[in-house]
Enzyme design. Structure first.
Site, short mmCIF file in Angstrom:
data_model
loop_
_atom_site.label_atom_id
_atom_site.label_comp_id
_atom_site.label_asym_id
_atom_site.label_seq_id
_atom_site.Cartn_x
_atom_site.Cartn_y
_atom_site.Cartn_z
N MET A 30 1.97 3.88 1.26
CA MET A 30 2.33 4.11 2.67
C MET A 30 3.82 3.86 2.88
O MET A 30 4.27 3.66 4.02
CB MET A 30 1.49 3.23 3.58
CG MET A 30 0.00 3.57 3.47
SD MET A 30 -0.93 3.22 4.95
CE MET A 30 -0.77 1.46 5.04
N GLY A 31 4.59 3.86 1.80
CA GLY A 31 6.04 3.72 1.93
C GLY A 31 6.47 2.28 2.16
O GLY A 31 5.71 1.35 1.89
N GLY A 36 6.56 -4.12 -6.12
CA GLY A 36 5.13 -3.96 -6.44
C GLY A 36 4.79 -2.49 -6.62
O GLY A 36 4.19 -2.08 -7.62
N HIS A 37 5.22 -1.67 -5.65
CA HIS A 37 4.98 -0.22 -5.76
C HIS A 37 5.67 0.34 -7.01
O HIS A 37 5.11 1.15 -7.73
CB HIS A 37 5.56 0.51 -4.54
CG HIS A 37 4.94 0.16 -3.23
ND1 HIS A 37 5.63 -0.49 -2.24
CD2 HIS A 37 3.69 0.37 -2.74
CE1 HIS A 37 4.83 -0.64 -1.18
NE2 HIS A 37 3.65 -0.14 -1.46
N GLY A 149 -3.01 -1.14 -6.92
CA GLY A 149 -2.60 -2.53 -7.07
C GLY A 149 -3.76 -3.49 -6.84
O GLY A 149 -4.53 -3.33 -5.89
N GLN A 150 -3.85 -4.49 -7.70
CA GLN A 150 -4.88 -5.53 -7.54
C GLN A 150 -4.70 -6.30 -6.22
O GLN A 150 -5.61 -6.92 -5.71
CB GLN A 150 -4.82 -6.51 -8.72
CG GLN A 150 -6.01 -7.46 -8.77
CD GLN A 150 -5.70 -8.76 -9.48
OE1 GLN A 150 -5.22 -8.73 -10.60
NE2 GLN A 150 -5.95 -9.88 -8.84
N ASP A 152 -4.70 -5.24 -3.41
CA ASP A 152 -5.74 -4.78 -2.49
C ASP A 152 -7.05 -4.71 -3.27
O ASP A 152 -7.54 -3.63 -3.59
CB ASP A 152 -5.34 -3.44 -1.89
CG ASP A 152 -4.08 -3.54 -1.07
OD1 ASP A 152 -4.16 -3.98 0.08
OD2 ASP A 152 -2.99 -3.25 -1.60
N MET A 188 4.17 -9.53 -2.87
CA MET A 188 5.03 -8.53 -2.23
C MET A 188 4.17 -7.62 -1.37
O MET A 188 3.07 -7.23 -1.77
CB MET A 188 5.76 -7.71 -3.28
CG MET A 188 6.81 -8.52 -3.98
SD MET A 188 7.66 -7.52 -5.21
CE MET A 188 8.72 -8.78 -5.88
N ARG A 191 4.51 -5.36 4.65
CA ARG A 191 4.45 -6.10 5.92
C ARG A 191 5.35 -7.34 5.91
O ARG A 191 5.65 -7.88 6.97
CB ARG A 191 3.02 -6.51 6.22
CG ARG A 191 2.13 -5.36 6.65
CD ARG A 191 0.80 -5.86 7.16
NE ARG A 191 0.08 -4.85 7.91
CZ ARG A 191 -0.72 -3.94 7.37
NH1 ARG A 191 -0.90 -3.93 6.06
NH2 ARG A 191 -1.34 -3.05 8.12
P1 AMP Z 1 0.50 0.34 0.28
O1 AMP Z 1 1.77 1.12 0.40
O2 AMP Z 1 0.61 -1.04 0.80
O3 AMP Z 1 -0.69 1.10 0.78
O4 AMP Z 1 0.26 0.15 -1.28
C1 AMP Z 1 0.27 1.22 -2.19
C2 AMP Z 1 -0.22 0.73 -3.51
O5 AMP Z 1 0.63 -0.31 -3.99
C3 AMP Z 1 -1.63 0.12 -3.44
O6 AMP Z 1 -2.36 0.51 -4.59
C4 AMP Z 1 -1.35 -1.35 -3.41
O7 AMP Z 1 -2.42 -2.14 -3.90
C5 AMP Z 1 -0.14 -1.45 -4.32
N1 AMP Z 1 0.59 -2.69 -4.06
C6 AMP Z 1 0.92 -3.21 -2.85
N2 AMP Z 1 1.55 -4.40 -2.99
C7 AMP Z 1 1.60 -4.65 -4.33
C8 AMP Z 1 2.10 -5.73 -5.11
N3 AMP Z 1 2.66 -6.79 -4.56
N4 AMP Z 1 1.99 -5.65 -6.46
C9 AMP Z 1 1.40 -4.57 -7.04
N5 AMP Z 1 0.90 -3.52 -6.35
C10 AMP Z 1 0.99 -3.56 -5.01
#
Ligand code: AMP
Length: 283
Positions: A30-31, A36-37, A149-150, A152, A188, A191
């Site tokens: 979601m940007g 982490g991403h 990512g773990q 979530d 990370m 939010r």
């Molecule tokens: P989001 O943009 O928050 O929807 O996350 C996109 C992807 O990045 C999802 O698969 C998340 O689980 C992963 N993700 C988010 N935060 C982290 C992190 N700190 N470390 C590894 N992967 C992450």
């Protein structure tokens, strides 16, 4: 890196790559990208000739409209990070491109137990929205490998179930990557930028409460352990949605531990307006 906004253009380009025998890795996001991403992008580019990242803030997965409005958007920085990360394609569709039929959810995904607990319980409808958007994205990208990512944890289980339920024409391998953390332990998250300076200092309590559970885990009744972990959150000003200990394989909540089954501690809590989630494998 090539940027696509239209599904048709993405399809054509990816079809060409497939015909050339290239493997496709996919990282949906979601940007408001962070390391982490980028670690997911890196994993994908190691095992695939083409890595596709999507950025789409999906309206149907926000049960709280204010949370959707306030979700951080940092497109220019995201593009720069992706350019330098080994990402080959950025897919950045509009809401109309993703939901030409409107935002109603005609399909219901039968997620069973998974939707009744933890995030499913505290964010009604959230996982249906996640499933709708991931289903659409998977049909558009048809990757060989999907990277999640773990961080979530429950979402990883939901998407694994979704992939079984929808039976795409191509087999997709799901790769779950470890959670990247800040030096103090805070997971990370996009939010985190919404945390004020004093909140940011307190936010580490979510990691500390999970570490407390891991370090004090003993066979038998787990209720005091959970209560003490919750106290760490409360002392730091968190309002807890849940802090639970569950089976790592199926997320069934565990009250008494037999000393054997694999466990995960999961937590979701608010610091004022900002809701953070985290988890930790315990044994
Ligand atoms: P989001 O943009 O928050 O929807 O996350 C996109 C992807 O990045 C999802 O698969 C998340 O689980 C992963 N993700 C988010 N935060 C982290 C992190 N700190 N470390 C590894 N992967 C992450």
């Amino acid at each position: 890196m090539i940027l696509f906004k239209k599904t048709e253009d993405l399809h054509k380009w990816l079809d060409d790559q497939r015909k050339k025998g290239k493997k496709i890795g996919f990282v949906p996001t979601m940007g408001a990208l962070h390391e982490g991403h980028l670690s997911l992008i890196e994993s994908s580019s190691k095992s695939n000739q083409v890595t596709v990242c999507s950025i789409f803030v999906n309206p149907t997965q926000f049960n709280d409209p204010k949370d959707y409005e306030r979700y951080p958007v940092t497109i220019e920085k995201d593009i720069e990070l992706l350019e330098n990360s080994g990402c080959d394609v950025l897919f950045m569709p509009s809401v109309v491109e993703m939901y030409p039929e409107g935002l109603g959810l005609p399909l219901h995904y039968d997620l069973g137990y998974l939707e009744t607990i933890l995030e499913g319980k505290f964010r009604p409808g959230h996982f249906q929205g996640v499933c709708v958007v991931v289903h659409k994205l998977l049909e558009k990208v048809l990757p060989d490998n999907l990277y999640l990512g773990q961080k979530d944890y429950q979402q990883c289980m939901v998407i694994t179930k979704l992939v079984d339920l929808i039976g795409l024409k191509k087999k997709i391998i799901i790769n779950i990557c470890p959670t990247l953390r800040e030096p103090d332990g805070l997971a990370m998250s996009s939010r985190n930028v919404r945390l004020k300076e004093d909140e940011r200092k307190k936010a580490v309590a979510i990691f500390q409460s999970l570490s407390f559970i891991r370090d004090n885990l003993e066979k038998g009744d787990l209720s005091d352990l959970k209560q003490n972990a919750n106290n760490i959150l409360a002392k730091n000003g968190f309002r807890t949605d849940y802090i639970e200990i569950a089976g790592a394989n199926n997320l069934s909540l565990v009250k008494e531990w037999d000393g054997k089954i694999k466990l995960v501690a999961v937590a979701a809590a608010f610091l004022n307006e900002v809701r953070l989630i985290d988890n930790m494998l315990l044994n």
